[in-house]
Scaffold this motif. Structure first.
Motif, PDB file in Angstrom:
ATOM      1  N   TRP A 188       0.851  -1.187   0.000  1.00 38.63           N
ATOM      2  CA  TRP A 188       0.000   0.000   0.000  1.00 38.63           C
ATOM      3  C   TRP A 188       0.888   1.239   0.000  1.00 38.63           C
ATOM      4  CZ3 TRP A 188      -5.172  -1.632   0.339  1.00 38.63           C
ATOM      5  CH2 TRP A 188      -5.389  -2.898   0.885  1.00 38.63           C
ATOM      6  N   ASP A 189       0.402   2.302  -0.616  1.00 38.01           N
ATOM      7  CA  ASP A 189       1.138   3.565  -0.612  1.00 38.01           C
ATOM      8  C   ASP A 189       0.849   4.312   0.683  1.00 38.01           C
ATOM      9  OD1 ASP A 189       1.261   6.678  -1.281  1.00 38.01           O
ATOM     10  OD2 ASP A 189       2.614   5.624  -2.645  1.00 38.01           O
ATOM     11  N   LEU A 190       1.901   4.677   1.405  1.00 37.21           N
ATOM     12  CA  LEU A 190       1.736   5.326   2.705  1.00 37.21           C
ATOM     13  C   LEU A 190       1.183   6.739   2.577  1.00 37.21           C
ATOM     14  CD1 LEU A 190       2.171   5.317   5.787  1.00 37.21           C
ATOM     15  CD2 LEU A 190       4.539   6.011   5.387  1.00 37.21           C
ATOM     16  N   THR A 191       1.467   7.407   1.464  1.00 39.40           N
ATOM     17  CA  THR A 191       1.013   8.787   1.289  1.00 39.40           C
ATOM     18  C   THR A 191      -0.442   8.859   0.841  1.00 39.40           C
ATOM     19  OG1 THR A 191       3.269   9.440   0.703  1.00 39.40           O
ATOM     20  CG2 THR A 191       1.499  10.969   0.134  1.00 39.40           C
ATOM     21  N   SER A 192      -0.762   8.135  -0.228  1.00 41.62           N
ATOM     22  CA  SER A 192      -2.127   8.182  -0.765  1.00 41.62           C
ATOM     23  C   SER A 192      -3.042   7.146  -0.131  1.00 41.62           C
ATOM     24  CB  SER A 192      -2.093   7.965  -2.280  1.00 41.62           C
ATOM     25  OG  SER A 192      -1.596   6.666  -2.590  1.00 41.62           O
ATOM     26  N   LEU A 193      -2.454   6.197   0.623  1.00 39.17           N
ATOM     27  CA  LEU A 193      -3.204   5.103   1.254  1.00 39.17           C
ATOM     28  C   LEU A 193      -4.010   4.325   0.217  1.00 39.17           C
ATOM     29  CD1 LEU A 193      -4.410   6.862   4.528  1.00 39.17           C
ATOM     30  CD2 LEU A 193      -2.351   5.502   4.142  1.00 39.17           C
ATOM     31  N   ALA A 194      -3.367   4.089  -0.925  1.00 38.62           N
ATOM     32  CA  ALA A 194      -4.006   3.363  -2.015  1.00 38.62           C
ATOM     33  C   ALA A 194      -3.334   2.009  -2.209  1.00 38.62           C
ATOM     34  CB  ALA A 194      -3.930   4.171  -3.310  1.00 38.62           C
ATOM     35  N   PHE A 195      -4.093   1.074  -2.762  1.00 36.51           N
ATOM     36  CA  PHE A 195      -3.566  -0.246  -3.108  1.00 36.51           C
ATOM     37  C   PHE A 195      -2.507  -0.088  -4.194  1.00 36.51           C
ATOM     38  CE2 PHE A 195      -3.560  -3.889  -5.930  1.00 36.51           C
ATOM     39  CZ  PHE A 195      -3.499  -4.979  -5.075  1.00 36.51           C
ATOM     40  N   VAL A 196      -1.365  -0.772  -4.017  1.00 34.79           N
ATOM     41  CA  VAL A 196      -0.293  -0.713  -5.010  1.00 34.79           C
ATOM     42  C   VAL A 196      -0.164  -2.038  -5.747  1.00 34.79           C
ATOM     43  CG1 VAL A 196       2.188  -0.391  -5.384  1.00 34.79           C
ATOM     44  CG2 VAL A 196       0.979   1.035  -3.721  1.00 34.79           C
ATOM     45  N   LYS A 197       0.011  -3.124  -4.986  1.00 36.38           N
ATOM     46  CA  LYS A 197       0.254  -4.409  -5.631  1.00 36.38           C
ATOM     47  C   LYS A 197       0.059  -5.539  -4.636  1.00 36.38           C
ATOM     48  CE  LYS A 197       3.634  -6.778  -8.580  1.00 36.38           C
ATOM     49  NZ  LYS A 197       4.938  -6.662  -9.272  1.00 36.38           N
ATOM     50  N   GLN A 198      -0.376  -6.682  -5.138  1.00 33.09           N
ATOM     51  CA  GLN A 198      -0.419  -7.897  -4.334  1.00 33.09           C
ATOM     52  C   GLN A 198       0.629  -8.861  -4.865  1.00 33.09           C
ATOM     53  OE1 GLN A 198      -4.246  -9.685  -3.576  1.00 33.09           O
ATOM     54  NE2 GLN A 198      -3.368 -11.732  -3.328  1.00 33.09           N
ATOM     55  N   LEU A 199       1.461  -9.377  -3.964  1.00 29.14           N
ATOM     56  CA  LEU A 199       2.478 -10.338  -4.360  1.00 29.14           C
ATOM     57  C   LEU A 199       1.820 -11.675  -4.690  1.00 29.14           C
ATOM     58  CD1 LEU A 199       5.304  -9.607  -1.743  1.00 29.14           C
ATOM     59  CD2 LEU A 199       4.876  -8.520  -3.952  1.00 29.14           C
ATOM     60  N   PRO A 200       2.510 -12.542  -5.443  1.00 29.61           N
ATOM     61  CA  PRO A 200       1.948 -13.870  -5.729  1.00 29.61           C
ATOM     62  C   PRO A 200       1.564 -14.591  -4.445  1.00 29.61           C
ATOM     63  CG  PRO A 200       3.891 -13.489  -7.071  1.00 29.61           C
ATOM     64  CD  PRO A 200       3.805 -12.335  -6.122  1.00 29.61           C
ATOM     65  N   ARG A 201       0.478 -15.350  -4.512  1.00 33.21           N
ATOM     66  CA  ARG A 201      -0.041 -16.004  -3.312  1.00 33.21           C
ATOM     67  C   ARG A 201       0.954 -17.035  -2.782  1.00 33.21           C
ATOM     68  NH1 ARG A 201      -4.761 -15.709  -0.891  1.00 33.21           N
ATOM     69  NH2 ARG A 201      -5.537 -14.435  -2.616  1.00 33.21           N
ATOM     70  N   PHE A 202       1.124 -17.030  -1.460  1.00 32.33           N
ATOM     71  CA  PHE A 202       2.076 -17.915  -0.809  1.00 32.33           C
ATOM     72  C   PHE A 202       1.410 -19.250  -0.473  1.00 32.33           C
ATOM     73  CE2 PHE A 202       3.676 -13.692  -0.267  1.00 32.33           C
ATOM     74  CZ  PHE A 202       5.056 -13.814  -0.335  1.00 32.33           C
ATOM     75  N   PRO A 203       2.213 -20.296  -0.275  1.00 34.08           N
ATOM     76  CA  PRO A 203       1.637 -21.608   0.048  1.00 34.08           C
ATOM     77  C   PRO A 203       1.203 -21.744   1.499  1.00 34.08           C
ATOM     78  CG  PRO A 203       4.018 -21.770  -0.045  1.00 34.08           C
ATOM     79  CD  PRO A 203       3.672 -20.372  -0.477  1.00 34.08           C
ATOM     80  N   ALA A 204       1.519 -20.758   2.329  1.00 32.17           N
ATOM     81  CA  ALA A 204       1.169 -20.824   3.749  1.00 32.17           C
ATOM     82  C   ALA A 204       0.903 -19.415   4.257  1.00 32.17           C
ATOM     83  CB  ALA A 204       2.294 -21.482   4.552  1.00 32.17           C
ATOM     84  N   SER A 205       0.393 -19.337   5.469  1.00 28.71           N
ATOM     85  CA  SER A 205       0.132 -18.047   6.096  1.00 28.71           C
ATOM     86  C   SER A 205       1.432 -17.253   6.230  1.00 28.71           C
ATOM     87  CB  SER A 205      -0.488 -18.270   7.480  1.00 28.71           C
ATOM     88  OG  SER A 205      -0.602 -17.050   8.183  1.00 28.71           O
ATOM     89  N   VAL A 206       1.340 -15.951   6.032  1.00 29.14           N
ATOM     90  CA  VAL A 206       2.521 -15.084   6.112  1.00 29.14           C
ATOM     91  C   VAL A 206       2.826 -14.820   7.585  1.00 29.14           C
ATOM     92  CG1 VAL A 206       3.514 -12.873   5.443  1.00 29.14           C
ATOM     93  CG2 VAL A 206       1.909 -14.039   3.916  1.00 29.14           C
ATOM     94  N   SER A 207       4.038 -15.179   8.001  1.00 27.59           N
ATOM     95  CA  SER A 207       4.390 -15.108   9.419  1.00 27.59           C
ATOM     96  C   SER A 207       5.451 -14.065   9.738  1.00 27.59           C
ATOM     97  CB  SER A 207       4.882 -16.484   9.898  1.00 27.59           C
ATOM     98  OG  SER A 207       5.915 -16.963   9.049  1.00 27.59           O
ATOM     99  N   ALA A 208       6.129 -13.511   8.721  1.00 29.26           N
ATOM    100  CA  ALA A 208       7.184 -12.527   8.985  1.00 29.26           C
ATOM    101  C   ALA A 208       7.315 -11.577   7.808  1.00 29.26           C
ATOM    102  CB  ALA A 208       8.520 -13.226   9.257  1.00 29.26           C
ATOM    103  N   LEU A 209       7.517 -10.287   8.123  1.00 33.89           N
ATOM    104  CA  LEU A 209       7.705  -9.248   7.109  1.00 33.89           C
ATOM    105  C   LEU A 209       8.796  -8.292   7.561  1.00 33.89           C
ATOM    106  CD1 LEU A 209       4.130  -8.059   6.012  1.00 33.89           C
ATOM    107  CD2 LEU A 209       5.788  -9.293   4.616  1.00 33.89           C
ATOM    108  N   HIS A 210       9.537  -7.777   6.591  1.00 30.79           N
ATOM    109  CA  HIS A 210      10.538  -6.749   6.886  1.00 30.79           C
ATOM    110  C   HIS A 210      10.812  -5.971   5.609  1.00 30.79           C
ATOM    111  CE1 HIS A 210      14.020  -4.835   8.793  1.00 30.79           C
ATOM    112  NE2 HIS A 210      14.673  -5.047   7.674  1.00 30.79           N
ATOM    113  N   VAL A 211      10.985  -4.653   5.735  1.00 30.94           N
ATOM    114  CA  VAL A 211      11.361  -3.813   4.604  1.00 30.94           C
ATOM    115  C   VAL A 211      12.700  -3.167   4.926  1.00 30.94           C
ATOM    116  CG1 VAL A 211      10.755  -1.857   3.137  1.00 30.94           C
ATOM    117  CG2 VAL A 211       8.955  -3.356   4.010  1.00 30.94           C
ATOM    118  N   ASN A 212      13.664  -3.335   4.030  1.00 35.42           N
ATOM    119  CA  ASN A 212      14.971  -2.713   4.199  1.00 35.42           C
ATOM    120  C   ASN A 212      14.854  -1.247   3.804  1.00 35.42           C
ATOM    121  OD1 ASN A 212      17.697  -1.779   3.617  1.00 35.42           O
ATOM    122  ND2 ASN A 212      18.322  -3.912   3.801  1.00 35.42           N
ATOM    123  N   ASN A 213      14.995  -0.350   4.771  1.00 37.79           N
ATOM    124  CA  ASN A 213      14.800   1.075   4.510  1.00 37.79           C
ATOM    125  C   ASN A 213      15.948   1.706   3.741  1.00 37.79           C
ATOM    126  OD1 ASN A 213      12.222   1.506   5.781  1.00 37.79           O
ATOM    127  ND2 ASN A 213      13.256   1.186   7.739  1.00 37.79           N
TER     128      ASN A 213
END
Length: 361
Positions: A188-213
Motif C-alpha cells: 500500500w502507498d503510505l502517502t495516498s493510502l491506495a492499493f499498489v500491488k499484491q504479491l503472488p499467493r504464498f503456500p502458507a500463512s505469512v508469518s514474517a515481514l521486513h522492509v529494508n529502509n
C-alpha cells in the motif's frame, strides 16, 4: 597587467597565495575496519544478555541501548520511550511508558468488535497502522486535544480475506506492507493510502515481514519459504529454508548500514530455534554455480511466480544454534557490532565476533 588581475579577481574571486603553513598530516592507514558479522558468521559466538518473562517480539537499538518489546507490543519511534500494547479482553489498544509501564492513553473500538493482531508505526511516530482479525488494515494519525492524546482514522485498507498477521511501515519508501492468514502480501502507498500491488499467493500463512529502509527490499516469510522482493514487488530470490514443514519462519532481518557495505545478507529465525544466515548472489556468479541448485525455479514450494525466474539465489551460509525455543525477533544494529536474536521464552542473545577468532582478509 593590474587591470587584468582585477578583472580575474572580480570574475573568479581572489585566491590566497598560501593557505596552510604546515604540511598536511599523513593519512591514517591503521584505522580498523569493522568486519561484517554475517560475512564472517562462521566465527560468531553467542552470549545471553537478557532474560524476560514474556516472548520477545521486537528488538531495537537506540543510543547504545538494547530495547525489547514483549508479545503483543510494539516500540514507538522516535525515541522509543513508549510502547503500544494490544490483545486485552476489552479489545483496546494502550500506550504505555517503556521504563515504568505507566499508562499514557487507551484507545477502544479501533476495529469494532474485532481483536487487533499486529501494529506498525512510521519512523516519525505520527502514523499508526493496525491489523485485525477482521482482515482490515487501519491507518491512524496521532494528534493531541489539549492534554489528551487521540487517534484519528485516516483510512481502512480492505483487500485481505482473513486476519492480518504482520504489518511493516517503511516511511523512506512510503510503503505499508501487510501479510495475512489468507496467504497474501499486499503493498500500500503510505502517502495516498491506495492499493499498489499484491504479491503472488504464498503456500502458507505469512508469518514474517521486513522492509529494508536502505534498499527498499521486502523480505517475506511464509511457512518455510523465504523470499526477497524489490520495492516494486518483483521477486529477486526465493528459497525453501527447511526440509521440515513445521520449522516455520517467525522472524526476518537484513543489513541497513550503508550502501557501500554489503547489503546482500539476510537472517531468518525459525520455530526450531535455529537462526540461519543467507547470502544473495547473482545466478551467474561462481557461488551460485557451485551451489546444489543448478537453475532458478519458476515455482517453489507451491508459490507460482508466473513463469518468471529469479535473477538471484539465496545461499545458506551458517546455521546458528543456541536458542531452545522459537526465534521470534531479530535485529542487525546499524553499527554491525552484533546480531541480536530473541525467542518465545524471553531469552535475548547477542552474536558477535571475537577479535582473535579470525583474520579479515
Amino acid at each position: 597587467m593590474k587591470a587584468s588581475i582585477l578583472a580575474q579577481i572580480n570574475h573568479f574571486g581572489q585566491t590566497p597565495k598560501q593557505l596552510f603553513q604546515k604540511p598536511h598530516p599523513q593519512r591514517r592507514t591503521d584505522r580498523k575496519v569493522l568486519p561484517h558479522p554475517l560475512r564472517y558468521s562462521a566465527y560468531l559466538t553467542h552470549q545471553e544478555i537478557r532474560k524476560t518473562t514474556s516472548s520477545v517480539s521486537q528488538i531495537v537499538t537506540y543510543n547504545d541501548k538494547i530495547l525489547i518489546a514483549a508479545a503483543n507490543s510494539f516500540l514507538k519511534p522516535v525515541n522509543y520511550s513508549e510502547y503500544i500494547s494490544w490483545g486485552f479482553p476489552d479489545r483496546s489498544l494502550r500506550i504505555l511508558t517503556y521504563d515504568q509501564d505507566k499508562l499514557v492513553s487507551t484507545h477502544e473500538n479501533l476495529h469494532g468488535g474485532s481483536q487487533i493482531q499486529c501494529t506498525g508505526v512510521s519512523h516519525d511516530g505520527n502514523i499508526l497502522t493496525t491489523g485485525g482479525d477482521d482482515g482490515v488494515v487501519a491507518v491512524w494519525r496521532f494528534f493531541k486535544d489539549g492534554t489528551r492524546r487521540l487517534l484519528r482514522m485516516e483510512k481502512a485498507l480492505c483487500a485481505h480475506t482473513a486476519k492480518i498477521t504482520c504489518i511493516y511501515v517503511s516511511q523512506p519508501y512510503s510503503l505499508i506492507v501487510s501479510g495475512s492468514d489468507d496467504c497474501s502480501v499486499i503493498l500500500w502507498d503510505l502517502t495516498s493510502l491506495a492499493f499498489v500491488k499484491q504479491l503472488p499467493r504464498f503456500p502458507a500463512s505469512v508469518s514474517a515481514l521486513h522492509v529494508n529502509n536502505l534498499t527498499g527490499e521486502i523480505l517475506t516469510g511464509a511457512g518455510v519459504l523465504f523470499a526477497v522482493w524489490s520495492v516494486n514487488g518483483d521477486c529477486l530470490a526465493v528459497v525453501n529454508t527447511s526440509q521440515l514443514p513445521s520449522d516455520l519462519i517467525l522472524s526476518v532481518a537484513s543489513t541497513t548500514n550503508s550502501d557501500w557495505q554489503d547489503t546482500n545478507w539476510y537472517v531468518t529465525g525459525h520455530q526450531s530455534g535455529a537462526v540461519k544466515v543467507w547470502k544473495m548472489v547473482h545466478y551467474t556468479s561462481d557461488e551460485a554455480a557451485n551451489s546444489k541448485s543448478k537453475s532458478p525455479p519458476s515455482t517453489l514450494g507451491g508459490m507460482s511466480l508466473n513463469g518468471q525466474t529469479q535473477e538471484y539465489r539465496l545461499l545458506l551460509q551458517k546455521v546458528l544454534k543456541a536458542h531452545k525455543h522459537p526465534v521470534t525477533a531479530l535485529c542487525l544494529p546499524p553499527d554491525l557490532k552484533q546480531l541480536l536474536s530473541g525467542d518465545a521464552s524471553g531469552h535475548l542473545f547477542s552474536w558477535s565476533l571475537k577479535d582473535d577468532s579470525f583474520k579479515v582478509s
